[in-house]
Design an enzyme around this catalytic site. Structure first.
Site, mmCIF file in Angstrom:
data_model
loop_
_atom_site.group_PDB
_atom_site.id
_atom_site.type_symbol
_atom_site.label_atom_id
_atom_site.label_comp_id
_atom_site.label_asym_id
_atom_site.label_seq_id
_atom_site.Cartn_x
_atom_site.Cartn_y
_atom_site.Cartn_z
ATOM 1 N N GLY A 23 0.830 -1.212 0.000
ATOM 2 C CA GLY A 23 0.000 0.000 0.000
ATOM 3 C C GLY A 23 0.857 1.253 0.000
ATOM 4 O O GLY A 23 0.465 2.299 0.523
ATOM 5 N N GLY A 26 -0.316 4.954 -1.065
ATOM 6 C CA GLY A 26 -1.398 5.653 -0.376
ATOM 7 C C GLY A 26 -0.944 6.916 0.336
ATOM 8 O O GLY A 26 0.224 7.314 0.249
ATOM 9 N N GLN A 27 -1.886 7.524 1.054
ATOM 10 C CA GLN A 27 -1.609 8.799 1.750
ATOM 11 C C GLN A 27 -0.423 8.655 2.701
ATOM 12 O O GLN A 27 0.487 9.468 2.711
ATOM 13 C CB GLN A 27 -2.851 9.258 2.532
ATOM 14 C CG GLN A 27 -2.676 10.639 3.143
ATOM 15 C CD GLN A 27 -3.655 10.947 4.261
ATOM 16 O OE1 GLN A 27 -4.372 10.075 4.744
ATOM 17 N NE2 GLN A 27 -3.696 12.208 4.658
ATOM 18 N N LEU A 28 -0.441 7.612 3.514
ATOM 19 C CA LEU A 28 0.653 7.374 4.454
ATOM 20 C C LEU A 28 1.859 6.769 3.741
ATOM 21 O O LEU A 28 3.007 7.147 3.994
ATOM 22 C CB LEU A 28 0.162 6.427 5.568
ATOM 23 C CG LEU A 28 1.201 5.963 6.574
ATOM 24 C CD1 LEU A 28 1.736 7.127 7.400
ATOM 25 C CD2 LEU A 28 0.602 4.905 7.500
ATOM 26 N N ASP A 49 2.308 -1.751 -4.408
ATOM 27 C CA ASP A 49 0.902 -1.334 -4.316
ATOM 28 C C ASP A 49 0.130 -2.134 -5.369
ATOM 29 O O ASP A 49 0.708 -2.544 -6.386
ATOM 30 C CB ASP A 49 0.763 0.170 -4.580
ATOM 31 C CG ASP A 49 -0.538 0.738 -4.034
ATOM 32 O OD1 ASP A 49 -0.513 1.398 -2.979
ATOM 33 O OD2 ASP A 49 -1.609 0.492 -4.652
ATOM 34 N N ILE A 50 -1.165 -2.316 -5.122
ATOM 35 C CA ILE A 50 -1.992 -3.023 -6.116
ATOM 36 C C ILE A 50 -2.150 -2.184 -7.379
ATOM 37 O O ILE A 50 -2.368 -2.716 -8.464
ATOM 38 C CB ILE A 50 -3.378 -3.372 -5.514
ATOM 39 C CG1 ILE A 50 -4.107 -4.404 -6.365
ATOM 40 C CG2 ILE A 50 -4.225 -2.131 -5.319
ATOM 41 C CD1 ILE A 50 -5.384 -4.930 -5.711
ATOM 42 N N TYR A 157 -14.709 -1.034 9.123
ATOM 43 C CA TYR A 157 -13.292 -0.655 9.246
ATOM 44 C C TYR A 157 -12.824 -0.841 10.700
ATOM 45 O O TYR A 157 -11.795 -1.465 10.955
ATOM 46 C CB TYR A 157 -13.147 0.799 8.806
ATOM 47 C CG TYR A 157 -11.767 1.388 8.936
ATOM 48 C CD1 TYR A 157 -10.735 0.973 8.112
ATOM 49 C CD2 TYR A 157 -11.507 2.387 9.879
ATOM 50 C CE1 TYR A 157 -9.466 1.540 8.227
ATOM 51 C CE2 TYR A 157 -10.249 2.955 9.987
ATOM 52 C CZ TYR A 157 -9.234 2.522 9.163
ATOM 53 O OH TYR A 157 -7.986 3.088 9.270
ATOM 54 N N LYS A 161 -10.111 -3.453 12.256
ATOM 55 C CA LYS A 161 -8.903 -3.002 12.971
ATOM 56 C C LYS A 161 -8.824 -3.650 14.355
ATOM 57 O O LYS A 161 -7.746 -4.053 14.799
ATOM 58 C CB LYS A 161 -8.874 -1.475 13.087
ATOM 59 C CG LYS A 161 -8.617 -0.753 11.771
ATOM 60 C CD LYS A 161 -7.206 -1.015 11.246
ATOM 61 C CE LYS A 161 -6.889 -0.211 9.999
ATOM 62 N NZ LYS A 161 -5.632 -0.635 9.354
HETATM 63 P P1 NAD Z 1 -4.872 4.938 1.435
HETATM 64 O O1 NAD Z 1 -6.256 4.509 1.092
HETATM 65 O O2 NAD Z 1 -4.427 6.299 1.093
HETATM 66 O O3 NAD Z 1 -3.837 3.923 0.788
HETATM 67 C C1 NAD Z 1 -4.022 2.534 0.793
HETATM 68 C C2 NAD Z 1 -3.214 1.958 -0.356
HETATM 69 O O4 NAD Z 1 -3.424 0.536 -0.339
HETATM 70 C C3 NAD Z 1 -3.677 2.458 -1.735
HETATM 71 O O5 NAD Z 1 -2.566 2.970 -2.455
HETATM 72 C C4 NAD Z 1 -4.276 1.219 -2.405
HETATM 73 O O6 NAD Z 1 -4.030 1.182 -3.812
HETATM 74 C C5 NAD Z 1 -3.534 0.097 -1.682
HETATM 75 N N1 NAD Z 1 -4.254 -1.180 -1.687
HETATM 76 C C6 NAD Z 1 -5.584 -1.411 -1.509
HETATM 77 N N2 NAD Z 1 -5.849 -2.728 -1.621
HETATM 78 C C7 NAD Z 1 -4.666 -3.347 -1.854
HETATM 79 C C8 NAD Z 1 -4.275 -4.694 -2.049
HETATM 80 N N3 NAD Z 1 -5.175 -5.695 -2.050
HETATM 81 N N4 NAD Z 1 -2.968 -4.978 -2.243
HETATM 82 C C9 NAD Z 1 -2.046 -3.982 -2.277
HETATM 83 N N5 NAD Z 1 -2.352 -2.683 -2.115
HETATM 84 C C10 NAD Z 1 -3.638 -2.364 -1.898
HETATM 85 O O7 NAD Z 1 -4.684 4.653 3.002
HETATM 86 P P2 NAD Z 1 -3.683 5.387 4.013
HETATM 87 O O8 NAD Z 1 -4.369 6.563 4.545
HETATM 88 O O9 NAD Z 1 -2.360 5.536 3.389
HETATM 89 O O10 NAD Z 1 -3.659 4.303 5.172
HETATM 90 C C11 NAD Z 1 -2.566 3.405 5.339
HETATM 91 C C12 NAD Z 1 -2.836 2.586 6.588
HETATM 92 O O11 NAD Z 1 -2.922 3.464 7.724
HETATM 93 C C13 NAD Z 1 -4.143 1.797 6.569
HETATM 94 O O12 NAD Z 1 -3.972 0.575 7.258
HETATM 95 C C14 NAD Z 1 -5.092 2.675 7.349
HETATM 96 O O13 NAD Z 1 -6.128 1.948 7.929
HETATM 97 C C15 NAD Z 1 -4.157 3.250 8.385
HETATM 98 N N6 NAD Z 1 -4.659 4.487 8.949
HETATM 99 C C16 NAD Z 1 -4.738 5.618 8.188
HETATM 100 C C17 NAD Z 1 -5.264 6.778 8.740
HETATM 101 C C18 NAD Z 1 -5.381 8.045 7.934
HETATM 102 O O14 NAD Z 1 -5.933 9.031 8.443
HETATM 103 N N7 NAD Z 1 -4.897 8.088 6.711
HETATM 104 C C19 NAD Z 1 -5.673 6.793 10.084
HETATM 105 C C20 NAD Z 1 -5.608 5.613 10.814
HETATM 106 C C21 NAD Z 1 -5.070 4.474 10.251
HETATM 107 N N1 SER Z 2 -8.531 8.437 9.081
HETATM 108 C C1 SER Z 2 -9.100 7.133 9.077
HETATM 109 C C2 SER Z 2 -10.458 7.151 8.482
HETATM 110 O O1 SER Z 2 -11.090 8.189 8.548
HETATM 111 C C3 SER Z 2 -9.193 6.620 10.495
HETATM 112 O O2 SER Z 2 -8.513 5.446 10.587
HETATM 113 O O3 SER Z 2 -10.906 6.160 7.988
#
Ligand code: NAD
Ligand code: SER
Length: 337
Positions: A23, A26-28, A49-50, A157, A161
């Site tokens: 992943g 993604g944002q993180l 990433d997928i 979700y 988690k």
């Molecule tokens: P995001 O949605 O921005 O990115 C997720 C990435 O995962 C995407 O690039 C997507 O293409 C990829 N993905 C989805 N399905 C896939 C698969 N089957 N195989 C490979 N890649 C796949 O999410 P994020 O915000 O970057 O979050 C990253 C992690 O941090 C997640 O576990 C999320 O739950 C956790 N998190 C994020 C936040 C937040 O505010 N952004 C808060 C709490 C927890």
């Molecule tokens: N920022 C995330 C969401 O809103 C919380 O894990 O889904």
């Protein structure tokens, strides 16, 4: 002299790690990949990433398309790339999860089990997996929510988690896998776009302000949520992962606190710089999700175990966002992302 040698030894050890990130687009993921490259060297990183399109946005390192639901493909990468550490970030977030609940459960749980099994089979040194404030529910205390409060999440979700946290602790207790995890609050940054969460409004509001557009907010003006600026979140992740094993007492997931604010607070902080910016409120299905979550978080275990301290206030974050966002929005427009 000795200190210099120790640092050199640590640097050499870090460069011997082989780190897989799922992943990563993604944002993180995009930001964490950049930080891990800076710390361990690009040659140590395998970003996946997928979505193959993510290759264009990646910082310079080896990128592979990988669906982490595909056990055979994951195992192949773990084996052929001689992976020693894994950051499993791929997931479906809260708002998208409520639209596609079965798919969200399958992806979030199925991918985590694949990764935990991979860590066991290939004897990885460390595994990182993020949890979320979404593990709490309407029956949890709203303010200063403790690490071990009641957890009855109402979103798919949050349920995934919470179940994921139990699996992580199980793999630590049963197989000795060094799994580490943080319950992130909503993450806010200028380099990347959020991906289908309930806290996404707190990134979108800055983007609208910078574009001189009025902002329609999908949460009510007084909805408080725990949030964190991305540099703090990246630093917390690295500090947790580099903390000595004996300091880690929580193997489910650590609460970490950053900032707590509502849409009206963030709007007012932007008005200070852009006095003509306008906001309106049109709450949708995400309001109910937000109302089920804590308003602020107690992170005493992270503070005690590995000395966690956030550095960004709302005011400091707004100043930094409004300084840096314009050049990133220009670049994102040019690259069509
Ligand atoms: P995001 O949605 O921005 O990115 C997720 C990435 O995962 C995407 O690039 C997507 O293409 C990829 N993905 C989805 N399905 C896939 C698969 N089957 N195989 C490979 N890649 C796949 O999410 P994020 O915000 O970057 O979050 C990253 C992690 O941090 C997640 O576990 C999320 O739950 C956790 N998190 C994020 C936040 C937040 O505010 N952004 C808060 C709490 C927890
Ligand atoms: N920022 C995330 C969401 O809103 C919380 O894990 O889904």
């Amino acid at each position: 002299m000795q200190a210099g040698k120790n640092k050199e030894l640590k640097n050499r050890e870090m460069r011997m790690e082989r780190i897989l990130i799922t992943g990563a687009g993604g944002q993180l993921g995009l930001e964490l990949t950049g930080e891990l490259i800076a710390r361990y060297g690009a040659e140590s990183i395998v970003a996946t990433d997928i979505n193959p399109e993510m290759a264009k946005r990646m910082p310079a390192c080896h990128f592979q398309t990988l669906d982490v639901m595909d056990t055979g493909a994951l195992d192949h990468v773990l084996k052929t790339e001689r992976i020693t550490q894994l950051y499993h970030l791929a997931a479906i977030l809260s708002a998208t999860g409520e639209k596609k609940p079965v798919m969200a459960w399958q992806v979030n749980m199925g991918s985590l089990l694949n990764v935990l099994e991979g860590a066991r089979k290939f004897k990885l040194n460390k595994l990182y997996w993020p949890s979320s404030i979404a593990v709490y529910g309407p029956n949890s205390p709203k303010k200063n929510t403790p690490q071990y409060a009641v957890k009855e999440p109402q979103t798919v979700y949050g349920i995934s988690k919470l179940a994921g946290e139990r699996w992580c602790e199980y793999y630590f207790n049963t197989y000795g896998i060094d799994v580490r995890s943080l319950r992130y609050p909503g993450l806010i940054g200028y380099k990347t776009l959020p991906g289908g969460g309930t806290t996404d409004y707190a990134v979108d509001i800055y983007r609208n302000a910078v574009a001189n557009d009025a902002f329609s907010c999908f949460l009510e003006k007084d909805t408080y949520l725990p949030m964190m600026y991305m540099p703090d979140a990246i630093r917390a992740t690295v500090e947790l992962m580099e903390a000595p094993t004996e300091r880690i007492t929580v193997r489910s997931s650590y609460n970490i606190a950053g900032i707590s604010f509502c849409p009206e607070d963030i709007y007012n902080s932007i008005l200070h710089y852009l006095p003509d910016f306008k906001i309106s409120y049109a709450p949708d299905f995400r309001q109910k999700i937000a109302e089920g979550w804590p308003q602020s978080i107690n992170d005493e275990y992270a503070v005690k175990d590995w000395s966690w301290q956030p550095t960004y206030t709302l005011e400091k974050m707004t100043a930094d966002m409004l300084t840096n966002l314009p050049q990133y929005m220009n670049r994102q427009q040019k690259s069509g992302s």
